[in-house]
Design an enzyme around this catalytic site. Structure first.
Site, PDB file in Angstrom:
ATOM      1  N   SER A 234       0.843  -1.192   0.000  1.00  0.00           N
ATOM      2  CA  SER A 234       0.000   0.000   0.000  1.00  0.00           C
ATOM      3  C   SER A 234       0.882   1.248   0.000  1.00  0.00           C
ATOM      4  O   SER A 234       1.699   1.412  -0.904  1.00  0.00           O
ATOM      5  CB  SER A 234      -0.958  -0.041   1.204  1.00  0.00           C
ATOM      6  OG  SER A 234      -1.925   0.967   1.121  1.00  0.00           O
ATOM      7  N   GLU A 362      -9.337  -4.316  -5.078  1.00  0.00           N
ATOM      8  CA  GLU A 362      -8.608  -3.239  -4.402  1.00  0.00           C
ATOM      9  C   GLU A 362      -9.493  -2.039  -4.037  1.00  0.00           C
ATOM     10  O   GLU A 362      -9.207  -1.321  -3.089  1.00  0.00           O
ATOM     11  CB  GLU A 362      -7.453  -2.764  -5.296  1.00  0.00           C
ATOM     12  CG  GLU A 362      -6.317  -3.752  -5.451  1.00  0.00           C
ATOM     13  CD  GLU A 362      -5.422  -3.799  -4.221  1.00  0.00           C
ATOM     14  OE1 GLU A 362      -5.645  -3.018  -3.279  1.00  0.00           O
ATOM     15  OE2 GLU A 362      -4.493  -4.639  -4.225  1.00  0.00           O
ATOM     16  N   HIS A 471      -8.174  -4.668  -0.526  1.00  0.00           N
ATOM     17  CA  HIS A 471      -6.886  -4.045  -0.241  1.00  0.00           C
ATOM     18  C   HIS A 471      -6.397  -4.515   1.122  1.00  0.00           C
ATOM     19  O   HIS A 471      -7.143  -4.528   2.089  1.00  0.00           O
ATOM     20  CB  HIS A 471      -7.080  -2.522  -0.244  1.00  0.00           C
ATOM     21  CG  HIS A 471      -5.815  -1.735  -0.153  1.00  0.00           C
ATOM     22  ND1 HIS A 471      -4.928  -1.640  -1.200  1.00  0.00           N
ATOM     23  CD2 HIS A 471      -5.297  -0.968   0.844  1.00  0.00           C
ATOM     24  CE1 HIS A 471      -3.920  -0.849  -0.856  1.00  0.00           C
ATOM     25  NE2 HIS A 471      -4.118  -0.437   0.382  1.00  0.00           N
TER      26      HIS A 471
END
Length: 552
Positions: A234, A362, A471
């Protein structure tokens, strides 16, 4: 002895396999003229609290990190130290139509460590390998940069013991390194005054200083400074990409490989103009608005006042996924000299092999804050206003043709009409996942993959009802000691996830423009397959085109 009062610090753990010896290993290490005392366990020793830079407090607040002086005396490194100041994030209120698992997941990822927070926060390194390892063993190093939108997170979130223990079991031992870095307004403040002073993206400077520390001292723990792989997820994956772009792509010998998960070279706007409103809000709320030198004022205000002012600003789980003034790294003119996408196009990137992966869904995490949107007209206004304000309406209409309101085409993908929390939730999720992760991923692969050697993966595992393979869901997988862990370990050792020798694991082909092979992680009886990375190709190409136009 008391813990040293220092800025970013380090912890190191040394594995001593029980089948080799049942005696506790030595719990000390010598650095310069200092003795570092760690915590002995049955199988390893953990060292916490090795400083690599001066505490960024007082006049050093909002300044480039200064390297620590040579070590002397005794460092009591027997317990975890402080973490950097966190920006508290409150998960958005969910409608009754949202599956309960969504709320549980949001609470989990926004809950930070209970460890004390301070400006004098810490770097942590772990070194796990067989007993008797010593200087000269030259083990490769994986340097982890955690995620959290550059707003929160710490090296305490995901200990590397499983990764290193697994590396020993497959006879490819590595050293695991995990660093802290300044966050939110302490590490990623923007605006004109910040840019003119040359103190933008301080969190990236902290990461760089940690990498310099590794070069100087990792041999003392049996590591090889010429065999460092930087690894992040990330915002940490974006941090890895920014380290690759720093100095016009000159790595300074700090790393030889890169591994990025759900983050890379994002498309971003102007550092001064876009971030100035956030700077103005913070100086207003700290009483610095009328001061001639606002940065100097921010360095002198009470830290709790500054923390509160930062906490009152927008975050990455705000209404718009780009509302956070901290999450997406913009070009500050010094560490990141030009917008990341332009640096990639000019070839100003470290010429090292890399792995770049993502999850199937995501965008779902970033879309729970926009659940008040219920019509396609509202969704178009949201995307046009927040992402593509410079784009003609006709292009926005074309975009929505490729991201239709049909729930069966949205994210979580392949769930039909299930999890339609709102009529446009899955539509917005599909777009935002491609905008924030998949478009930048393909952009970097297309421009640099064949030149440098690259591999890509897609995880469809660990699905959460309502969010899918969201995510961050790959993080427990790679830290769990399984197949993806093995690919990482082999890459750190050999700069190839398949390893230098034949492996019984499924072969993971390199990415090429013609084949575009992707390793796909699945649940069920079949856990790994190699597929073409061509999903939503037309849509993602348009997202990339519009992002370039918007940020030109």
């Amino acid at each position: 002895m008391p813990r040293l009062n220092s800025f970013l610090k380090a912890a190191l753990s040394t594995l001593c396999l029980s089948q080799v010896t049942k005696a506790q290993p030595d719990a000390t290490v010598q650095l310069d003229n200092a003795t570092v005392i760690g915590v002995p366990n049955v199988n390893f020793v953990t060292f916490f609290g090795i400083p690599f830079a001066l505490p960024p407090v007082g006049d050093l607040r909002l300044q480039i990190p200064w390297p620590n002086a040579p070590y002397t005396g005794t460092i009591n490194a027997t317990s975890p130290g402080t973490q950097c100041w966190q920006k508290m994030t409150t998960p958005p209120k969910l409608p009754p139509s949202a599956p309960p698992a969504v709320g549980v997941f949001l609470q989990e990822i926004t809950t930070t460590s209970s460890q004390v927070q301070s400006e004098d926060c810490e770097l942590e390194l772990e070194r796990d390998h067989p007993c008797g390892a010593k200087e000269g063993d030259n083990l490769p190093v994986a340097a982890w940069i955690f995620g959290g939108g550059n707003e929160f997170g710490s090296n305490l979130q995901v200990p590397g013991e499983n990764v290193v223990n697994r590396s020993v079991l497959i006879e490819k031992p590595i050293i695991f390194v995990s660093m802290n870095y300044r966050l939110n307004g302490f590490g990623f403040l923007g605006g004109r005054e910040v840019q003119e002073a040359g103190v933008g993206n301080l969190g990236l400077h902290d990461q760089r200083e940690a990498l310099r520390w590794i070069q100087k001292y990792i041999r003392k723990f049996g590591g090889d400074p010429t065999k460092v792989t930087i690894w992040g997820e990330s915002a940490g994956g974006e941090g890895v990409a920014m380290q690759m772009l720093a100095n016009d792509g000159d790595s300074e010998g700090l790393f030889r490989g890169a591994w990025m998960e759900s983050g890379s070279t994002t498309f971003t706007g102007d550092f001064a103009q876009d971030l100035q409103p956030n700077f103005d809000t913070i100086v207003q709320n700290t009483g610095c608005a009328n001061q001639m030198n606002k940065l100097m004022c921010l360095r002198s205000v009470d830290v709790n006042t500054l923390v509160q002012a930062i906490s009152d600003t927008e975050g990455f789980l705000s209404f718009s996924a780009i509302a956070s003034p901290y999450a997406a790294v913009r070009a500050d003119g010094k560490f990141v000299k030009k917008p990341p996408q332009k640096l990639v196009l000019s070839g100003s990137i470290a010429n090292v092999p890399f792995v770049l992966g993502s999850n199937q869904d995501e965008g779902t995490l970033f879309s729970v804050s926009s659940l008040n949107l219920t019509t396609e007209a509202q969704a178009q206004a949201y995307i046009h206003g927040n992402y593509y304000s410079k784009i003609p309406q006709a292009k926005i209409a074309e975009l929505f043709r490729l991201y239709p309101a049909d729930p069966a085409a949205g994210s979580p993908f392949r769930t039909g009409h299930n999890f339609t929390i709102t009529p446009v939730y899955k539509q917005i999720s599909a777009f935002q996942g491609d905008l924030l992760v998949n478009s930048p991923r393909r952009f970097l692969l297309n421009r640099r993959g064949e030149k440098q050697g690259a591999w890509t993966f897609l995880s469809e595992r660990s699905k959460i009802p309502g969010l899918g393979a969201a995510h961050t869901t790959e993080v427990p997988i790679i830290y769990g000691g399984g197949d993806l862990t093995d690919y990482l370990i082999r890459f750190v050792n050999d700069l190839d996830p398949n390893g230098a020798e034949n492996s019984s694991a499924m072969y993971w082909p390199k990415w090429t423009k013609h084949e575009r092979s992707s390793l796909t992680l699945l649940d069920g009886n079949v856990t790994l397959v190699v597929q073409l990375d061509t999903f939503r190709e037309e849509a993602i190409e348009l997202v990339t085109e519009l992002s370039f136009t918007q940020n030109a």
